[in-house]
Motif scaffolding. Structure first.
Motif, PDB file in Angstrom:
ATOM      1  N   SER A   1      50.241  54.804  84.916  1.00 13.29           N
ATOM      2  CA  SER A   1      49.316  54.164  83.985  1.00 13.29           C
ATOM      3  C   SER A   1      50.028  53.803  82.686  1.00 13.29           C
ATOM      4  CB  SER A   1      48.143  55.106  83.674  1.00 13.29           C
ATOM      5  OG  SER A   1      47.453  55.462  84.859  1.00 13.29           O
ATOM      6  N   PRO A   2      49.473  52.867  81.936  1.00 12.92           N
ATOM      7  CA  PRO A   2      50.061  52.540  80.630  1.00 12.92           C
ATOM      8  C   PRO A   2      50.026  53.758  79.706  1.00 12.92           C
ATOM      9  CG  PRO A   2      48.429  50.899  81.295  1.00 12.92           C
ATOM     10  CD  PRO A   2      48.293  52.040  82.237  1.00 12.92           C
ATOM     11  N   GLN A   3      51.099  53.959  78.973  1.00 16.21           N
ATOM     12  CA  GLN A   3      51.193  55.067  78.028  1.00 16.21           C
ATOM     13  C   GLN A   3      51.302  54.508  76.610  1.00 16.21           C
ATOM     14  OE1 GLN A   3      51.030  58.363  79.125  1.00 16.21           O
ATOM     15  NE2 GLN A   3      50.607  57.361  81.100  1.00 16.21           N
ATOM     16  N   PHE A   4      50.407  54.938  75.733  1.00 13.67           N
ATOM     17  CA  PHE A   4      50.446  54.457  74.357  1.00 13.67           C
ATOM     18  C   PHE A   4      51.579  55.132  73.586  1.00 13.67           C
ATOM     19  CE2 PHE A   4      46.118  53.245  75.481  1.00 13.67           C
ATOM     20  CZ  PHE A   4      46.080  51.953  74.975  1.00 13.67           C
ATOM     21  N   VAL A   5      52.226  54.346  72.737  1.00 22.47           N
ATOM     22  CA  VAL A   5      53.347  54.830  71.935  1.00 22.47           C
ATOM     23  C   VAL A   5      52.815  55.326  70.592  1.00 22.47           C
ATOM     24  CG1 VAL A   5      55.531  54.204  70.841  1.00 22.47           C
ATOM     25  CG2 VAL A   5      54.877  53.146  73.029  1.00 22.47           C
ATOM     26  N   PRO A   6      53.081  56.581  70.229  1.00 21.49           N
ATOM     27  CA  PRO A   6      52.592  57.090  68.937  1.00 21.49           C
ATOM     28  C   PRO A   6      53.227  56.328  67.769  1.00 21.49           C
ATOM     29  CG  PRO A   6      53.348  58.882  70.367  1.00 21.49           C
ATOM     30  CD  PRO A   6      53.806  57.606  70.993  1.00 21.49           C
ATOM     31  N   THR A   7      52.429  55.958  66.806  1.00 20.36           N
ATOM     32  CA  THR A   7      52.928  55.311  65.595  1.00 20.36           C
ATOM     33  C   THR A   7      52.221  55.916  64.389  1.00 20.36           C
ATOM     34  OG1 THR A   7      51.255  53.550  65.694  1.00 20.36           O
ATOM     35  CG2 THR A   7      53.374  53.106  66.753  1.00 20.36           C
ATOM     36  N   PHE A   8      52.707  55.613  63.214  1.00 22.00           N
ATOM     37  CA  PHE A   8      52.037  56.036  61.988  1.00 22.00           C
ATOM     38  C   PHE A   8      51.866  54.813  61.098  1.00 22.00           C
ATOM     39  CE2 PHE A   8      56.577  56.781  61.714  1.00 22.00           C
ATOM     40  CZ  PHE A   8      56.942  56.118  60.547  1.00 22.00           C
ATOM     41  N   GLN A   9      50.860  54.862  60.254  1.00 26.72           N
ATOM     42  CA  GLN A   9      50.518  53.708  59.430  1.00 26.72           C
ATOM     43  C   GLN A   9      51.386  53.653  58.179  1.00 26.72           C
ATOM     44  OE1 GLN A   9      48.092  51.925  60.927  1.00 26.72           O
ATOM     45  NE2 GLN A   9      48.268  50.194  59.546  1.00 26.72           N
ATOM     46  N   ILE A  10      51.938  52.472  57.904  1.00 28.50           N
ATOM     47  CA  ILE A  10      52.714  52.240  56.690  1.00 28.50           C
ATOM     48  C   ILE A  10      51.892  51.348  55.763  1.00 28.50           C
ATOM     49  CG2 ILE A  10      54.792  51.189  55.719  1.00 28.50           C
ATOM     50  CD1 ILE A  10      56.232  51.798  58.291  1.00 28.50           C
ATOM     51  N   PRO A  11      51.668  51.763  54.522  1.00 29.50           N
ATOM     52  CA  PRO A  11      50.926  50.895  53.589  1.00 29.50           C
ATOM     53  C   PRO A  11      51.647  49.558  53.428  1.00 29.50           C
ATOM     54  CG  PRO A  11      51.167  53.111  52.697  1.00 29.50           C
ATOM     55  CD  PRO A  11      52.045  53.045  53.906  1.00 29.50           C
ATOM     56  N   ARG A  12      50.910  48.476  53.581  1.00 22.68           N
ATOM     57  CA  ARG A  12      51.519  47.150  53.500  1.00 22.68           C
ATOM     58  C   ARG A  12      51.735  46.736  52.048  1.00 22.68           C
ATOM     59  NH1 ARG A  12      47.458  46.121  57.413  1.00 22.68           N
ATOM     60  NH2 ARG A  12      46.265  44.875  55.936  1.00 22.68           N
ATOM     61  N   LEU A  13      52.669  45.823  51.860  1.00 26.08           N
ATOM     62  CA  LEU A  13      52.883  45.258  50.535  1.00 26.08           C
ATOM     63  C   LEU A  13      51.699  44.376  50.154  1.00 26.08           C
ATOM     64  CD1 LEU A  13      56.645  44.217  50.699  1.00 26.08           C
ATOM     65  CD2 LEU A  13      55.658  46.121  49.426  1.00 26.08           C
ATOM     66  N   ASP A  14      51.377  44.341  48.873  1.00 23.15           N
ATOM     67  CA  ASP A  14      50.264  43.509  48.429  1.00 23.15           C
ATOM     68  C   ASP A  14      50.731  42.080  48.164  1.00 23.15           C
ATOM     69  OD1 ASP A  14      51.603  43.638  45.984  1.00 23.15           O
ATOM     70  OD2 ASP A  14      50.278  45.173  45.176  1.00 23.15           O
ATOM     71  N   GLN A  15      49.766  41.219  47.865  1.00 27.77           N
ATOM     72  CA  GLN A  15      50.052  39.797  47.690  1.00 27.77           C
ATOM     73  C   GLN A  15      51.035  39.548  46.548  1.00 27.77           C
ATOM     74  OE1 GLN A  15      48.717  37.719  49.899  1.00 27.77           O
ATOM     75  NE2 GLN A  15      49.564  35.815  49.097  1.00 27.77           N
ATOM     76  N   ALA A  16      50.902  40.306  45.466  1.00 25.70           N
ATOM     77  CA  ALA A  16      51.795  40.115  44.320  1.00 25.70           C
ATOM     78  C   ALA A  16      53.243  40.393  44.704  1.00 25.70           C
ATOM     79  CB  ALA A  16      51.363  41.026  43.170  1.00 25.70           C
ATOM     80  N   ALA A  17      53.460  41.458  45.462  1.00 33.12           N
ATOM     81  CA  ALA A  17      54.820  41.805  45.880  1.00 33.12           C
ATOM     82  C   ALA A  17      55.389  40.749  46.823  1.00 33.12           C
ATOM     83  CB  ALA A  17      54.825  43.178  46.547  1.00 33.12           C
ATOM     84  N   ILE A  18      54.551  40.230  47.714  1.00 40.47           N
ATOM     85  CA  ILE A  18      55.009  39.206  48.655  1.00 40.47           C
ATOM     86  C   ILE A  18      55.369  37.921  47.918  1.00 40.47           C
ATOM     87  CG2 ILE A  18      54.372  37.799  50.643  1.00 40.47           C
ATOM     88  CD1 ILE A  18      54.834  40.761  51.248  1.00 40.47           C
TER      89      ILE A  18
END
Length: 256
Positions: free
Chosen positions: A143-160
């Motif tokens: 069966s498909p196995q999900f890969v564990p990940t952790f959430q990274i806060p994204r950069l905001d619009q000003a930084a981009i």
């Protein structure tokens, strides 16, 4: 987009395509995909032909499918592509097959999981079996196995926006020039009062640069107000990953 009481939530599967067909189709059926998005370098090369076979197989299961051309050998481009899809309709549940396509595409799937909340999964194959639809297309195992990940806060619009301007210059730029550019879109400037002091402007900019520097996207040369800012190699890749935040693409109608 906010999720309203009548909004339909789809299980959206994204898969980079190489030579494999079964390894794309089988987990989508198992995980009850509502929509399939296939990423391929070209619709006319080998991966494009595989994508057409996958589409026909998914049609038998009544799973609507779209094929998107992008450089599946460039992790940053794929992360940007996935981000563009997710940001247009964030209320859906997104999954990504990291078993298929180029290795860079697998890496991109894990990164997308950390940035955009996509759930990457993997499924094994029977390497001793005979190919099904062509060379390299082997039956899946388990069966498909999900890969564990952790959430990274994204950069905001000003930084981009700051990163984009820094990237557009060939030489390191002054903080003052960067402030002038960011004032045009209101990313730095007065907040609650009608005026802002130069010290406050530099403070706002330093907050933005701190985020970019923490990510390793920019390098500061010098100190204080006289410091100059340049983009790093990591920043060049990061710019590609977040480019959709500056230039949003037309959303996929199948996700409406």
């Amino acid at each position: 987009m906010l999720m309203g009481p009548t909004t339909v939530r789809f299980r959206v599967h994204i898969a980079p395509v190489g030579r494999e067909v079964i390894r794309v189709v089988k987990p989508m059926i198992t995980l009850k995909a509502d929509v399939a998005i296939l990423l391929t370098l070209s619709k006319t090369d080998q991966s494009g032909l595989s994508a057409q076979i996958i589409r026909k197989e998914l049609e038998k299961e009544h799973i609507p499918t779209t094929i998107i051309e992008c450089n599946i050998s460039d992790s940053s481009e794929i992360v940007n592509e996935v981000g563009s899809i997710v940001s247009a309709y964030p209320h859906h549940e997104y999954m990504y097959n990291v078993s298929t396509g180029a290795r860079a595409a697998s890496i991109a799937g894990v990164i997308a999981g950390m940035f955009w909340g996509v759930r990457p999964y993997h499924i094994g194959i029977n390497e001793m079996a005979k190919p099904v639809h062509g060379e390299g297309d082997l039956p899946t195992v388990g069966s498909p196995q999900f890969v564990p990940t952790f959430q990274i806060p994204r950069l905001d619009q000003a930084a981009i926006e700051a990163l984009e301007f820094i990237a557009s210059t060939k030489e390191p730029i002054s903080k003052n020039l960067l402030i002038t550019e960011l004032k045009k879109t209101g990313k730095v400037g007065p907040r609650q009062s009608k005026s802002v002091t130069p010290q406050a402007l530099y403070g706002q900019l330093d907050s933005i640069l701190y985020k970019l520097e923490t990510w390793g996207f920019v390098e500061l040369i010098g100190h204080g107000k006289s410091a100059r800012v340049s983009i790093t190699e990591t920043g060049i890749e990061g710019r590609k990953m977040f480019f959709h935040m500056l230039k949003p693409r037309s959303p996929l109608s199948m996700l409406e």
